[in-house]
Design a protein around this motif. Structure first.
Motif, PDB file in Angstrom:
ATOM      1  N   ALA A  83       9.935 -24.424 -70.876  1.00  0.00           N
ATOM      2  CA  ALA A  83      11.358 -24.137 -70.710  1.00  0.00           C
ATOM      3  C   ALA A  83      11.964 -23.924 -72.095  1.00  0.00           C
ATOM      4  N   ARG A  84      13.088 -23.212 -72.138  1.00  0.00           N
ATOM      5  CA  ARG A  84      13.672 -22.839 -73.437  1.00  0.00           C
ATOM      6  C   ARG A  84      14.103 -24.036 -74.275  1.00  0.00           C
ATOM      7  N   ASP A  85      14.428 -25.151 -73.617  1.00  0.00           N
ATOM      8  CA  ASP A  85      14.893 -26.317 -74.379  1.00  0.00           C
ATOM      9  C   ASP A  85      13.763 -27.299 -74.676  1.00  0.00           C
ATOM     10  N   MET A  86      12.508 -26.895 -74.466  1.00  0.00           N
ATOM     11  CA  MET A  86      11.372 -27.807 -74.645  1.00  0.00           C
ATOM     12  C   MET A  86      10.681 -27.526 -75.977  1.00  0.00           C
ATOM     13  N   PRO A  87      10.833 -28.421 -76.977  1.00  0.00           N
ATOM     14  CA  PRO A  87      10.310 -28.165 -78.321  1.00  0.00           C
ATOM     15  C   PRO A  87       8.846 -28.605 -78.498  1.00  0.00           C
ATOM     16  N   TRP A  88       7.999 -28.225 -77.567  1.00  0.00           N
ATOM     17  CA  TRP A  88       6.574 -28.545 -77.640  1.00  0.00           C
ATOM     18  C   TRP A  88       5.752 -27.270 -77.804  1.00  0.00           C
ATOM     19  N   ASP A  89       4.484 -27.473 -78.194  1.00  0.00           N
ATOM     20  CA  ASP A  89       3.453 -26.471 -77.989  1.00  0.00           C
ATOM     21  C   ASP A  89       2.712 -26.889 -76.722  1.00  0.00           C
ATOM     22  N   PHE A  90       2.300 -25.912 -75.914  1.00  0.00           N
ATOM     23  CA  PHE A  90       1.623 -26.228 -74.664  1.00  0.00           C
ATOM     24  C   PHE A  90       0.701 -25.076 -74.302  1.00  0.00           C
ATOM     25  N   ARG A  91      -0.575 -25.390 -74.074  1.00  0.00           N
ATOM     26  CA  ARG A  91      -1.548 -24.331 -73.795  1.00  0.00           C
ATOM     27  C   ARG A  91      -2.760 -24.910 -73.059  1.00  0.00           C
ATOM     28  N   VAL A 110      -3.404 -28.774 -73.541  1.00  0.00           N
ATOM     29  CA  VAL A 110      -3.018 -29.476 -74.774  1.00  0.00           C
ATOM     30  C   VAL A 110      -1.518 -29.327 -74.986  1.00  0.00           C
ATOM     31  N   ALA A 111      -0.849 -30.443 -75.277  1.00  0.00           N
ATOM     32  CA  ALA A 111       0.584 -30.429 -75.568  1.00  0.00           C
ATOM     33  C   ALA A 111       0.829 -31.122 -76.902  1.00  0.00           C
ATOM     34  N   LYS A 112       1.775 -30.602 -77.663  1.00  0.00           N
ATOM     35  CA  LYS A 112       2.137 -31.208 -78.953  1.00  0.00           C
ATOM     36  C   LYS A 112       3.641 -31.243 -79.101  1.00  0.00           C
ATOM     37  N   ASN A 113       4.154 -32.405 -79.518  1.00  0.00           N
ATOM     38  CA  ASN A 113       5.580 -32.581 -79.783  1.00  0.00           C
ATOM     39  C   ASN A 113       5.863 -32.175 -81.220  1.00  0.00           C
ATOM     40  N   GLY A 152       5.360 -35.567 -83.456  1.00  0.00           N
ATOM     41  CA  GLY A 152       4.143 -34.959 -83.980  1.00  0.00           C
ATOM     42  C   GLY A 152       2.883 -35.235 -83.171  1.00  0.00           C
ATOM     43  N   GLU A 153       2.992 -35.958 -82.069  1.00  0.00           N
ATOM     44  CA  GLU A 153       1.805 -36.327 -81.290  1.00  0.00           C
ATOM     45  C   GLU A 153       1.254 -35.132 -80.504  1.00  0.00           C
ATOM     46  N   GLU A 154      -0.073 -35.057 -80.455  1.00  0.00           N
ATOM     47  CA  GLU A 154      -0.758 -34.038 -79.670  1.00  0.00           C
ATOM     48  C   GLU A 154      -1.710 -34.723 -78.709  1.00  0.00           C
ATOM     49  N   VAL A 155      -1.690 -34.310 -77.453  1.00  0.00           N
ATOM     50  CA  VAL A 155      -2.539 -34.939 -76.440  1.00  0.00           C
ATOM     51  C   VAL A 155      -3.244 -33.869 -75.611  1.00  0.00           C
ATOM     52  N   THR A 156      -4.403 -34.257 -75.075  1.00  0.00           N
ATOM     53  CA  THR A 156      -5.132 -33.411 -74.133  1.00  0.00           C
ATOM     54  C   THR A 156      -4.958 -34.009 -72.748  1.00  0.00           C
ATOM     55  N   MET A 157      -4.525 -33.185 -71.809  1.00  0.00           N
ATOM     56  CA  MET A 157      -4.177 -33.672 -70.475  1.00  0.00           C
ATOM     57  C   MET A 157      -5.065 -32.993 -69.433  1.00  0.00           C
ATOM     58  N   PRO A 158      -5.768 -33.783 -68.610  1.00  0.00           N
ATOM     59  CA  PRO A 158      -6.703 -33.205 -67.642  1.00  0.00           C
ATOM     60  C   PRO A 158      -6.086 -32.940 -66.270  1.00  0.00           C
ATOM     61  N   GLN A 178      -9.715 -14.378 -57.764  1.00  0.00           N
ATOM     62  CA  GLN A 178      -9.179 -15.236 -58.833  1.00  0.00           C
ATOM     63  C   GLN A 178      -7.881 -15.899 -58.390  1.00  0.00           C
ATOM     64  N   ILE A 179      -7.751 -17.166 -58.746  1.00  0.00           N
ATOM     65  CA  ILE A 179      -6.523 -17.929 -58.512  1.00  0.00           C
ATOM     66  C   ILE A 179      -5.957 -18.325 -59.866  1.00  0.00           C
ATOM     67  N   THR A 180      -4.671 -18.146 -60.043  1.00  0.00           N
ATOM     68  CA  THR A 180      -4.014 -18.543 -61.294  1.00  0.00           C
ATOM     69  C   THR A 180      -3.259 -19.852 -61.092  1.00  0.00           C
ATOM     70  N   LEU A 181      -3.567 -20.834 -61.918  1.00  0.00           N
ATOM     71  CA  LEU A 181      -2.875 -22.123 -61.911  1.00  0.00           C
ATOM     72  C   LEU A 181      -1.887 -22.141 -63.073  1.00  0.00           C
ATOM     73  N   SER A 182      -0.605 -22.246 -62.764  1.00  0.00           N
ATOM     74  CA  SER A 182       0.439 -22.172 -63.795  1.00  0.00           C
ATOM     75  C   SER A 182       1.215 -23.478 -63.898  1.00  0.00           C
ATOM     76  N   TYR A 183       1.514 -23.863 -65.126  1.00  0.00           N
ATOM     77  CA  TYR A 183       2.359 -25.029 -65.398  1.00  0.00           C
ATOM     78  C   TYR A 183       3.489 -24.622 -66.334  1.00  0.00           C
ATOM     79  N   THR A 184       4.659 -25.202 -66.099  1.00  0.00           N
ATOM     80  CA  THR A 184       5.788 -25.043 -67.018  1.00  0.00           C
ATOM     81  C   THR A 184       6.336 -26.428 -67.337  1.00  0.00           C
ATOM     82  N   PHE A 185       6.379 -26.767 -68.620  1.00  0.00           N
ATOM     83  CA  PHE A 185       6.921 -28.065 -69.019  1.00  0.00           C
ATOM     84  C   PHE A 185       8.421 -27.955 -69.277  1.00  0.00           C
TER      85      PHE A 185
END
Length: 207
Positions: A83-91, A110-113, A152-158, A178-185
Motif C-alpha cells: 500500500a502507498r503508506d507502507m514504508p517496507w520492502d516486500f518481495r 521477505v519483508a524489511k522495515n 531496519g528489521e528484515e524477516v523471511t515469512m513462509p 498457472q495460479i498467481t498468489l498475490s499479497y499486499t501489505f
C-alpha cells in the motif's frame, strides 16, 4: 373538540408514526450493513469468490496428499505489493514454482522495515484466476496475523499450502496451467495513546 382539531391530531399522529418507521428502517439498514461485512468475508472464504484462498488443517493436507490420481503439476506465480503508506520492502524469494497438485509446498516472502521505528503491517491476499481460490489451501501463513517489524528489521515469512485435487474435477478451471498468489501489505492502524499532560490532568482531577 372541533373537527379541525381532531384532524390535526390525527395528522400529527400519522406523521410521528411514519417518522418512527423511517428511523427504524434506517437503523435496520445500518445493522445489515455492519453484518454484511463478516457475512461477505465468510462467503468468500467458503466459496473462493474473488480469489479468496482457503484455510486447511494438517489432516486435510494429509488427505489431499494421499488422493488417488493426483499426478499433475501446476505452476504457482508469487506476487507482492505494498500500500502507498507502507514504508517496507516486500518481495517473494522466487517468482514461480512448480508443484504437484495435492502435495503440500512452501513459499517464502521477505519483508524489511525501512524506517527508524516499529511498523505493524497486515497482508491481504487473493489468487488468479479467481476460480482457483476455492482450491488453494493454506495450512500456515504470515497473513493469518499482523506482523510487526522493528526499525531496519528484515524477516523471511513462509506460506505452507497445497492445491486441492478437486480442482481437476472442475471443468471451469481444470485446464489452468498457472495460479498467481498475490499479497499486499498494508500499514495496520496504530492505537491512539493518551498524551502525558492529559493523563496528569485526569489524575489531578481525580485527587
Amino acid at each position: 373538540m372541533s373537527a379541525t382539531t381532531i384532524l390535526d391530531q390525527e395528522t400529527a399522529r400519522r406523521n410521528a408514526q411514519t417518522g418512527m418507521i423511517a428511523i427504524l428502517g434506517a437503523l435496520a439498514m445500518l445493522g445489515l450493513g455492519y453484518a454484511a461485512v463478516p457475512l461477505y468475508d465468510l462467503f468468500c472464504r467458503v466459496t473462493g469468490f474473488a480469489g479468496t484462498t482457503q484455510v486447511a488443517t494438517e489432516a486435510e493436507a494429509n488427505a489431499a496428499a494421499t488422493a488417488i490420481g493426483t499426478t499433475r503439476d501446476i505452476s504457482i506465480r508469487f506476487d507482492a505489493s505494498l500500500a502507498r503508506d507502507m514504508p517496507w520492502d516486500f518481495r517473494p524469494t522466487q517468482s514461480t514454482d512448480i508443484v504437484r497438485i495435492g502435495q503440500r509446498d512452501i513459499a517464502t516472502y521477505v519483508a524489511k522495515n525501512n524506517t527508524d521505528k516499529p511498523i505493524t503491517g497486515t497482508a491481504t491476499f487473493n489468487v488468479e484466476p479467481w476460480q482457483a481460490g476455492a482450491y488453494f489451501n493454506k495450512i500456515q501463513c504470515f497473513c493469518f496475523t499482523e506482523q510487526t517489524l522493528q526499525p531496519g528489521e528484515e524477516v523471511t515469512m513462509p506460506v505452507l499450502y497445497f492445491i486441492d485435487p478437486a480442482i481437476l474435477e472442475d471443468d471451469t478451471i481444470a485446464d489452468v496451467e498457472q495460479i498467481t498468489l498475490s499479497y499486499t501489505f498494508h500499514r495496520a492502524k496504530e492505537p491512539v495513546e493518551t498524551a502525558p499532560d492529559r493523563q496528569k490532568s485526569s489524575s489531578d482531577q481525580a485527587s
